[in-house]
Scaffold this active site. Structure first.
Site, PDB file in Angstrom:
ATOM      1  N   THR A   1       0.827  -1.211   0.000  1.00  0.00           N
ATOM      2  CA  THR A   1       0.000   0.000   0.000  1.00  0.00           C
ATOM      3  C   THR A   1       0.861   1.260   0.000  1.00  0.00           C
ATOM      4  O   THR A   1       1.981   1.255   0.541  1.00  0.00           O
ATOM      5  CB  THR A   1      -0.895  -0.014   1.261  1.00  0.00           C
ATOM      6  OG1 THR A   1      -1.415   1.295   1.481  1.00  0.00           O
ATOM      7  CG2 THR A   1      -0.133  -0.388   2.524  1.00  0.00           C
ATOM      8  N   ASP A   2       0.313   2.340  -0.539  1.00  0.00           N
ATOM      9  CA  ASP A   2       1.019   3.633  -0.471  1.00  0.00           C
ATOM     10  C   ASP A   2       1.089   4.147   0.966  1.00  0.00           C
ATOM     11  O   ASP A   2       1.849   5.068   1.252  1.00  0.00           O
ATOM     12  CB  ASP A   2       0.329   4.670  -1.384  1.00  0.00           C
ATOM     13  CG  ASP A   2      -1.094   5.012  -0.970  1.00  0.00           C
ATOM     14  OD1 ASP A   2      -1.693   4.277  -0.149  1.00  0.00           O
ATOM     15  OD2 ASP A   2      -1.631   6.016  -1.476  1.00  0.00           O
ATOM     16  N   GLU A   3       0.303   3.561   1.866  1.00  0.00           N
ATOM     17  CA  GLU A   3       0.281   4.057   3.248  1.00  0.00           C
ATOM     18  C   GLU A   3       1.625   3.856   3.950  1.00  0.00           C
ATOM     19  O   GLU A   3       1.897   4.484   4.965  1.00  0.00           O
ATOM     20  CB  GLU A   3      -0.856   3.400   4.045  1.00  0.00           C
ATOM     21  CG  GLU A   3      -2.191   3.689   3.398  1.00  0.00           C
ATOM     22  CD  GLU A   3      -3.400   3.328   4.232  1.00  0.00           C
ATOM     23  OE1 GLU A   3      -3.300   3.286   5.469  1.00  0.00           O
ATOM     24  OE2 GLU A   3      -4.463   3.096   3.625  1.00  0.00           O
TER      25      GLU A   3
ATOM     26  N   TYR B   1      -1.378  -0.667  11.098  1.00  0.00           N
ATOM     27  CA  TYR B   1      -1.587  -1.337   9.804  1.00  0.00           C
ATOM     28  C   TYR B   1      -0.443  -1.016   8.850  1.00  0.00           C
ATOM     29  O   TYR B   1       0.215  -1.913   8.313  1.00  0.00           O
ATOM     30  CB  TYR B   1      -2.931  -0.897   9.191  1.00  0.00           C
ATOM     31  CG  TYR B   1      -3.025  -1.174   7.702  1.00  0.00           C
ATOM     32  CD1 TYR B   1      -3.026  -2.481   7.218  1.00  0.00           C
ATOM     33  CD2 TYR B   1      -3.083  -0.125   6.772  1.00  0.00           C
ATOM     34  CE1 TYR B   1      -3.091  -2.736   5.837  1.00  0.00           C
ATOM     35  CE2 TYR B   1      -3.146  -0.373   5.406  1.00  0.00           C
ATOM     36  CZ  TYR B   1      -3.150  -1.675   4.949  1.00  0.00           C
ATOM     37  OH  TYR B   1      -3.199  -1.929   3.597  1.00  0.00           O
TER      38      TYR B   1
ATOM     39  N   LYS C   1       2.621  -3.370   7.216  1.00  0.00           N
ATOM     40  CA  LYS C   1       2.825  -3.541   5.769  1.00  0.00           C
ATOM     41  C   LYS C   1       4.254  -3.127   5.397  1.00  0.00           C
ATOM     42  O   LYS C   1       4.901  -3.784   4.577  1.00  0.00           O
ATOM     43  CB  LYS C   1       1.809  -2.716   4.972  1.00  0.00           C
ATOM     44  CG  LYS C   1       0.370  -3.161   5.088  1.00  0.00           C
ATOM     45  CD  LYS C   1       0.092  -4.554   4.553  1.00  0.00           C
ATOM     46  CE  LYS C   1       0.216  -4.658   3.050  1.00  0.00           C
ATOM     47  NZ  LYS C   1      -0.224  -6.000   2.552  1.00  0.00           N
TER      48      LYS C   1
HETATM   49  P1  NAD Z   1      -9.552  -7.466   2.789  1.00  0.00           P
HETATM   50  O1  NAD Z   1      -9.487  -7.228   4.262  1.00  0.00           O
HETATM   51  O2  NAD Z   1     -10.825  -7.234   2.063  1.00  0.00           O
HETATM   52  O3  NAD Z   1      -9.107  -8.966   2.468  1.00  0.00           O
HETATM   53  C1  NAD Z   1      -8.066  -9.611   3.144  1.00  0.00           C
HETATM   54  C2  NAD Z   1      -8.310 -11.108   3.053  1.00  0.00           C
HETATM   55  O4  NAD Z   1      -7.219 -11.780   3.723  1.00  0.00           O
HETATM   56  C3  NAD Z   1      -9.599 -11.573   3.742  1.00  0.00           C
HETATM   57  O5  NAD Z   1     -10.337 -12.390   2.859  1.00  0.00           O
HETATM   58  C4  NAD Z   1      -9.122 -12.368   4.949  1.00  0.00           C
HETATM   59  O6  NAD Z   1      -9.979 -13.454   5.278  1.00  0.00           O
HETATM   60  C5  NAD Z   1      -7.752 -12.858   4.482  1.00  0.00           C
HETATM   61  N1  NAD Z   1      -6.839 -13.131   5.601  1.00  0.00           N
HETATM   62  C6  NAD Z   1      -6.619 -12.360   6.703  1.00  0.00           C
HETATM   63  N2  NAD Z   1      -5.737 -12.970   7.513  1.00  0.00           N
HETATM   64  C7  NAD Z   1      -5.367 -14.115   6.913  1.00  0.00           C
HETATM   65  C8  NAD Z   1      -4.470 -15.161   7.256  1.00  0.00           C
HETATM   66  N3  NAD Z   1      -3.778 -15.126   8.395  1.00  0.00           N
HETATM   67  N4  NAD Z   1      -4.325 -16.196   6.392  1.00  0.00           N
HETATM   68  C9  NAD Z   1      -5.030 -16.243   5.239  1.00  0.00           C
HETATM   69  N5  NAD Z   1      -5.916 -15.300   4.866  1.00  0.00           N
HETATM   70  C10 NAD Z   1      -6.071 -14.245   5.692  1.00  0.00           C
HETATM   71  O7  NAD Z   1      -8.365  -6.582   2.184  1.00  0.00           O
HETATM   72  P2  NAD Z   1      -8.205  -5.933   0.741  1.00  0.00           P
HETATM   73  O8  NAD Z   1      -8.705  -4.562   0.782  1.00  0.00           O
HETATM   74  O9  NAD Z   1      -8.698  -6.884  -0.275  1.00  0.00           O
HETATM   75  O10 NAD Z   1      -6.613  -5.852   0.662  1.00  0.00           O
HETATM   76  C11 NAD Z   1      -5.847  -6.918   0.130  1.00  0.00           C
HETATM   77  C12 NAD Z   1      -4.378  -6.529   0.153  1.00  0.00           C
HETATM   78  O11 NAD Z   1      -4.185  -5.339  -0.612  1.00  0.00           O
HETATM   79  C13 NAD Z   1      -3.849  -6.236   1.543  1.00  0.00           C
HETATM   80  O12 NAD Z   1      -2.547  -6.757   1.640  1.00  0.00           O
HETATM   81  C14 NAD Z   1      -3.822  -4.718   1.615  1.00  0.00           C
HETATM   82  O13 NAD Z   1      -2.793  -4.277   2.473  1.00  0.00           O
HETATM   83  C15 NAD Z   1      -3.523  -4.370   0.172  1.00  0.00           C
HETATM   84  N6  NAD Z   1      -4.031  -3.062  -0.269  1.00  0.00           N
HETATM   85  C16 NAD Z   1      -5.347  -2.724  -0.095  1.00  0.00           C
HETATM   86  C17 NAD Z   1      -5.807  -1.492  -0.550  1.00  0.00           C
HETATM   87  C18 NAD Z   1      -7.259  -1.090  -0.417  1.00  0.00           C
HETATM   88  O14 NAD Z   1      -7.607   0.053  -0.703  1.00  0.00           O
HETATM   89  N7  NAD Z   1      -8.162  -1.975  -0.012  1.00  0.00           N
HETATM   90  C19 NAD Z   1      -4.925  -0.605  -1.172  1.00  0.00           C
HETATM   91  C20 NAD Z   1      -3.588  -0.989  -1.338  1.00  0.00           C
HETATM   92  C21 NAD Z   1      -3.167  -2.213  -0.886  1.00  0.00           C
HETATM   93  P1  TYD Z   2     -10.406   3.944   4.801  1.00  0.00           P
HETATM   94  O1  TYD Z   2     -11.416   3.515   3.795  1.00  0.00           O
HETATM   95  O2  TYD Z   2     -10.433   3.333   6.161  1.00  0.00           O
HETATM   96  O3  TYD Z   2      -8.977   3.753   4.101  1.00  0.00           O
HETATM   97  P2  TYD Z   2      -7.509   4.234   4.597  1.00  0.00           P
HETATM   98  O4  TYD Z   2      -7.561   4.666   5.992  1.00  0.00           O
HETATM   99  O5  TYD Z   2      -6.724   2.976   4.419  1.00  0.00           O
HETATM  100  O6  TYD Z   2      -7.130   5.334   3.650  1.00  0.00           O
HETATM  101  O7  TYD Z   2     -10.505   5.522   4.975  1.00  0.00           O
HETATM  102  C1  TYD Z   2     -10.379   6.383   3.848  1.00  0.00           C
HETATM  103  C2  TYD Z   2     -10.473   7.804   4.363  1.00  0.00           C
HETATM  104  O8  TYD Z   2     -11.785   8.036   4.891  1.00  0.00           O
HETATM  105  C3  TYD Z   2      -9.499   8.097   5.489  1.00  0.00           C
HETATM  106  O9  TYD Z   2      -9.022   9.435   5.352  1.00  0.00           O
HETATM  107  C4  TYD Z   2     -10.358   7.988   6.746  1.00  0.00           C
HETATM  108  C5  TYD Z   2     -11.724   8.427   6.269  1.00  0.00           C
HETATM  109  N1  TYD Z   2     -12.872   7.789   6.961  1.00  0.00           N
HETATM  110  C6  TYD Z   2     -13.883   8.585   7.532  1.00  0.00           C
HETATM  111  O10 TYD Z   2     -13.849   9.825   7.465  1.00  0.00           O
HETATM  112  N2  TYD Z   2     -14.911   7.960   8.183  1.00  0.00           N
HETATM  113  C7  TYD Z   2     -14.986   6.601   8.276  1.00  0.00           C
HETATM  114  O11 TYD Z   2     -15.952   6.087   8.912  1.00  0.00           O
HETATM  115  C8  TYD Z   2     -13.975   5.798   7.665  1.00  0.00           C
HETATM  116  C9  TYD Z   2     -14.022   4.296   7.747  1.00  0.00           C
HETATM  117  C10 TYD Z   2     -12.930   6.445   7.015  1.00  0.00           C
END
Ligand code: NAD
Ligand code: TYD
Length: 340
Positions: free
Chosen positions: A126-128, A151, A155
């Site tokens: 993630t960019d975070e 988190y 990562k």
């Molecule tokens: P998500 O929480 O929707 O999915 C994560 C999945 O991992 C779930 O299905 C969960 O059951 C599984 N999981 C958790 N712990 C586990 C374990 N110990 N063993 C096996 N499976 C396990 O998350 P997401 O949003 O789909 O993100 C997926 C990946 O992409 C993550 O690594 C996250 O850091 C990265 N990512 C997400 C975003 C975003 O905006 N959602 C952006 C950039 C990167």
């Molecule tokens: P989120 O979807 O949790 O992603 P991330 O924290 O990984 O960027 O949040 C996106 C943005 O929205 C973040 O600036 C926090 C804000 N946010 C709210 O204002 N209210 C909420 O209830 C949530 C979940 C997020």
């Protein structure tokens, strides 16, 4: 034909990646692995499972025996590693699961991949990990890591372990760092699906702080396209930033207005609540490396992507209504109960 393992395949991005791979590479042998935590849902991959397009393994990435057997018996070409604890707010309430899955789990998977000749390990990050930006500038791949939340710290740690496997062992591993995704099957604890579903239920939309934190939004299918390009054409040991274009760098307040407008709901639903501790002010990404090396750029405008996402949640009410019960409500009370 390639043999691939997708971890976290029942989560948001993992399930979309499974759909994408089945459509784009129909001759590939895809194994989907997931522990099915609160965030994992087999409904997300019900169709490819029913049609026997993929195999499913329920396992913890920390499970030495199962992960070892799987890597030994399959000679995977690629592992797309997405399994993770992924929600910043949950990491604020308890960091241990994040250290366990994101750091130790990644290391366990990486060790078995290396030991058993998995040809390439694509670590989805993630960019975070770069921390918070001021009003100008964008993250590049060499921006120093400066994570703010448990988190993003977990990562960042896992990114460094993966890159160390390349530096030390010349193991073919790649790290991708993507901005905020949105689209179908996103668990309704993240901003966009939470606000869409709350608005549909007539509940308040809890906007943190002044609502001016900026995120760079990328449609999940654009992310999946980038991941396939990285697996097939990326360079070992490299980091690739993936992200939304300038028009998709938007303050949360404006994302909220856009959702309410699409749903025809009143802005009175917005409730300003106490800010998230350690809340990163702004993320924005420079994706020129993946663009010039692999020819990837985002395709979906935020306006089109948000519209289709809102339609998806309107058409899949049963999917999210089932989720917003039980354990979900306990977390909701813990996270939002004392914010008002
Ligand atoms: P998500 O929480 O929707 O999915 C994560 C999945 O991992 C779930 O299905 C969960 O059951 C599984 N999981 C958790 N712990 C586990 C374990 N110990 N063993 C096996 N499976 C396990 O998350 P997401 O949003 O789909 O993100 C997926 C990946 O992409 C993550 O690594 C996250 O850091 C990265 N990512 C997400 C975003 C975003 O905006 N959602 C952006 C950039 C990167
Ligand atoms: P989120 O979807 O949790 O992603 P991330 O924290 O990984 O960027 O949040 C996106 C943005 O929205 C973040 O600036 C926090 C804000 N946010 C709210 O204002 N209210 C909420 O209830 C949530 C979940 C997020």
């Amino acid at each position: 034909m390639k043999r691939v393992l997708v971890t976290g395949a029942a989560g948001f991005i993992g399930s979309n990646l499974v759909h994408y791979l089945v459509a784009q590479r129909p001759d590939w042998d895809v194994t989907a692995l997931d522990l099915l935590t609160y965030a994992g849902n087999l409904e997300n991959i019900a169709v490819p499972l029913r049609d026997k397009k993929i195999k499913f393994v329920k396992a913890d990435i920390l499970d030495d025996g199962t992960i070892g057997d799987l890597c030994r018996s399959h000679t995977f070409d690629f592992i797309f590693h997405l399994a993770a604890e992924s929600h910043v707010d949950r990491s604020i309430h308890g960091a241990m699961a994040f250290a366990r899955t994101n750091v130790l789990g990644t290391q366990n998977l990486l060790d078995h991949a290396m030991a058993n000749g998995v040809k390439r390990f694509v670590h989805i990050s993630t960019d975070e990990v770069y921390g918070s930006l001021g009003p100008t500038g964008r993250f590049v791949e060499t921006t120093p890591l400066d994570p703010s939340s448990p988190y993003s710290a977990s990562k960042a740690a896992s990114d460094l372990m993966v890159l160390a496997a390349w530096k030390t062992h010349k193991y073919d591993a790649i790290v991708t760092r993507c901005t905020n995704n949105y689209g179908p099957y996103q668990f309704p604890e993240k901003l966009i699906p939470l606000f869409i579903t709350n608005a549909l239920e007539g509940k308040k939309l809890p906007l943190y702080g002044d609502g001016m934190n900026v995120r760079s939004w990328l449609h999940v299918m654009d992310h999946c396209e980038a991941l396939l390009k990285v697996a097939e054409g990326g360079q070992a040991g490299e980091v690739y930033n993936i992200g939304g274009s300038a028009e998709a760098e938007i303050p949360n307040r404006d994302v909220t207005y856009a959702i309410l407008k699409l749903l025809g709901k009143s802005e009175d639903l917005i409730q300003k609540v106490a800010d998230r501790p350690g809340h990163d002010r702004r993320y924005a990404i420079d994706y020129s490396k993946i663009k010039s090396h692999l020819g990837w750029s985002p395709r979906t405008s935020f306006a089109d992507g948000l519209k289709s996402t809102v339609e998806w949640y309107l058409n899949n009410r049963a999917w999210w209504e089932r989720i917003k019960t039980g354990e979900y409500l306990k977390f909701y009370d813990k996270n939002y109960g004392d914010r008002k």
